[in-house]
Design an enzyme around this catalytic site. Structure first.
Site, short mmCIF file in Angstrom:
data_model
loop_
_atom_site.label_atom_id
_atom_site.label_comp_id
_atom_site.label_asym_id
_atom_site.label_seq_id
_atom_site.Cartn_x
_atom_site.Cartn_y
_atom_site.Cartn_z
N ARG A 170 0.78 -0.99 -0.04
CA ARG A 170 0.03 0.00 -0.04
C ARG A 170 0.90 1.14 0.00
O ARG A 170 0.61 2.22 -0.80
CB ARG A 170 -0.94 0.12 1.24
N ASN A 226 -11.82 13.87 2.89
CA ASN A 226 -12.87 12.68 2.43
C ASN A 226 -14.23 12.93 2.83
O ASN A 226 -14.78 13.75 3.81
CB ASN A 226 -12.35 11.26 3.35
N HIS A 247 -18.18 10.84 3.46
CA HIS A 247 -18.79 9.79 3.94
C HIS A 247 -20.35 9.87 3.90
O HIS A 247 -20.56 10.88 4.45
CB HIS A 247 -18.20 9.41 5.17
N ASP A 289 -12.24 6.39 8.51
CA ASP A 289 -13.51 7.37 8.68
C ASP A 289 -13.36 8.05 10.13
O ASP A 289 -14.25 8.03 10.70
CB ASP A 289 -14.69 6.57 8.56
N GLU A 305 -24.33 15.64 -0.50
CA GLU A 305 -22.78 15.59 -0.70
C GLU A 305 -22.30 16.79 -1.63
O GLU A 305 -21.14 17.37 -1.29
CB GLU A 305 -22.35 14.20 -0.98
C1 GAR Z 1 -19.93 8.87 -2.09
O1 GAR Z 1 -21.46 8.61 -1.68
C2 GAR Z 1 -19.23 8.64 -0.68
O2 GAR Z 1 -19.91 9.51 0.22
C3 GAR Z 1 -18.85 7.23 -0.67
O3 GAR Z 1 -18.87 6.82 -1.78
C4 GAR Z 1 -19.72 7.59 -2.81
C5 GAR Z 1 -18.91 8.10 -4.18
O4 GAR Z 1 -19.77 8.55 -5.05
N1 GAR Z 1 -17.81 7.23 0.26
C6 GAR Z 1 -17.65 6.32 1.04
O5 GAR Z 1 -18.56 5.56 1.30
C7 GAR Z 1 -16.55 6.27 1.85
N2 GAR Z 1 -16.54 5.42 2.90
P1 GAR Z 1 -19.42 9.32 -6.25
O6 GAR Z 1 -18.39 8.25 -6.96
O7 GAR Z 1 -20.60 9.37 -7.07
O8 GAR Z 1 -18.75 10.75 -5.90
#
Ligand code: GAR
Length: 199
Positions: free
Chosen positions: A64, A106, A108, A144, A173
């Site tokens: 990683r 980030n 979430h 997270d 979001e």
């Molecule tokens: C988003 O809803 C974000 O909150 C989630 O991935 C999605 C990406 O959507 N992230 C997580 O769950 C992180 N733990 P997008 O590719 O359409 O922006």
């Protein structure tokens, strides 16, 4: 300020950020979009907007940390000051977090610290909460977990399904992520311990 967006999937948040840069709401440049998934639709959104893209396959790296070192090398080359994770489904190595300390964000889809992990919407719905919503936070070594920048609570309706709830969470979001990035770029976020103050 140069920013980079890291994605693995459809990139609706990336699109909201692209739009917010384009209309001047976020006074920054997206210098690079990185994906660990060559088929991610996010890459097409970036190309359509004329943004440089980089695809890295985790299988090509021993660890990683090696993977993250390659990303960091590319970010430094472009003078990136803020790293925005937008549906990037990998845990960052301690190396990455150290190099970009308090400069990785980030999003979430649940109100942290509830429902961490990759199924924030399904887990909230299954648990039966009446309120949920997205969280923007700084990234630290734990999943997270870093200091919270913005959250938006929305009501869960009795007849919500994963799809209907996801749609409303995404809508929020796409408002709070550009807002948090704007605040960072304008140097209006002050971190003290776990608390983030808007100044
Ligand atoms: C988003 O809803 C974000 O909150 C989630 O991935 C999605 C990406 O959507 N992230 C997580 O769950 C992180 N733990 P997008 O590719 O359409 O922006």
């Amino acid at each position: 300020m140069n920013i980079a967006v890291l994605c693995s999937g459809s990139g609706t948040n990336l699109q909201a950020i692209i739009d917010s840069v384009r209309n001047g709401y976020i006074p920054a440049k997206i210098a690079l979009v990185v994906s660990d998934e060559g088929r991610a639709y996010a890459l097409e959104r970036a190309s359509n907007a004329g943004i440089e893209t980089l695809i890295l396959n985790a299988k090509d790296f021993k660890s990683r940390e090696d993977f993250d070192k390659e990303i960091v090398k590319n970010l430094k080359k472009r003078n990136v000051e803020l790293v925005v994770l937008a549906g990037f489904m990998r845990l960052m190595s301690p190396y990455f977090v150290k190099v970009y300390k308090n400069r990785i964000m980030n999003i979430h889809p649940a109100l942290l610290p509830a429902f961490k992990g990759t199924h924030g919407i399904k887990d909230a719905l299954d648990y039966g909460v009446k309120v949920t919503g997205p969280t923007v936070h700084f990234v630290d070594e734990k999943l997270d977990h870093g200091p919270i920048i913005l959250q938006k609570a929305i009501e869960v309706k009795d007849d919500d399904t994963e799809e209907t709830l996801l749609e409303r969470v995404h809508k929020e979001e796409h408002v709070i992520y550009p807002e948090a990035i704007k605040l960072f770029v304008e140097r209006r976020l002050e971190i003290e311990g776990r608390r983030v103050r808007i100044v």
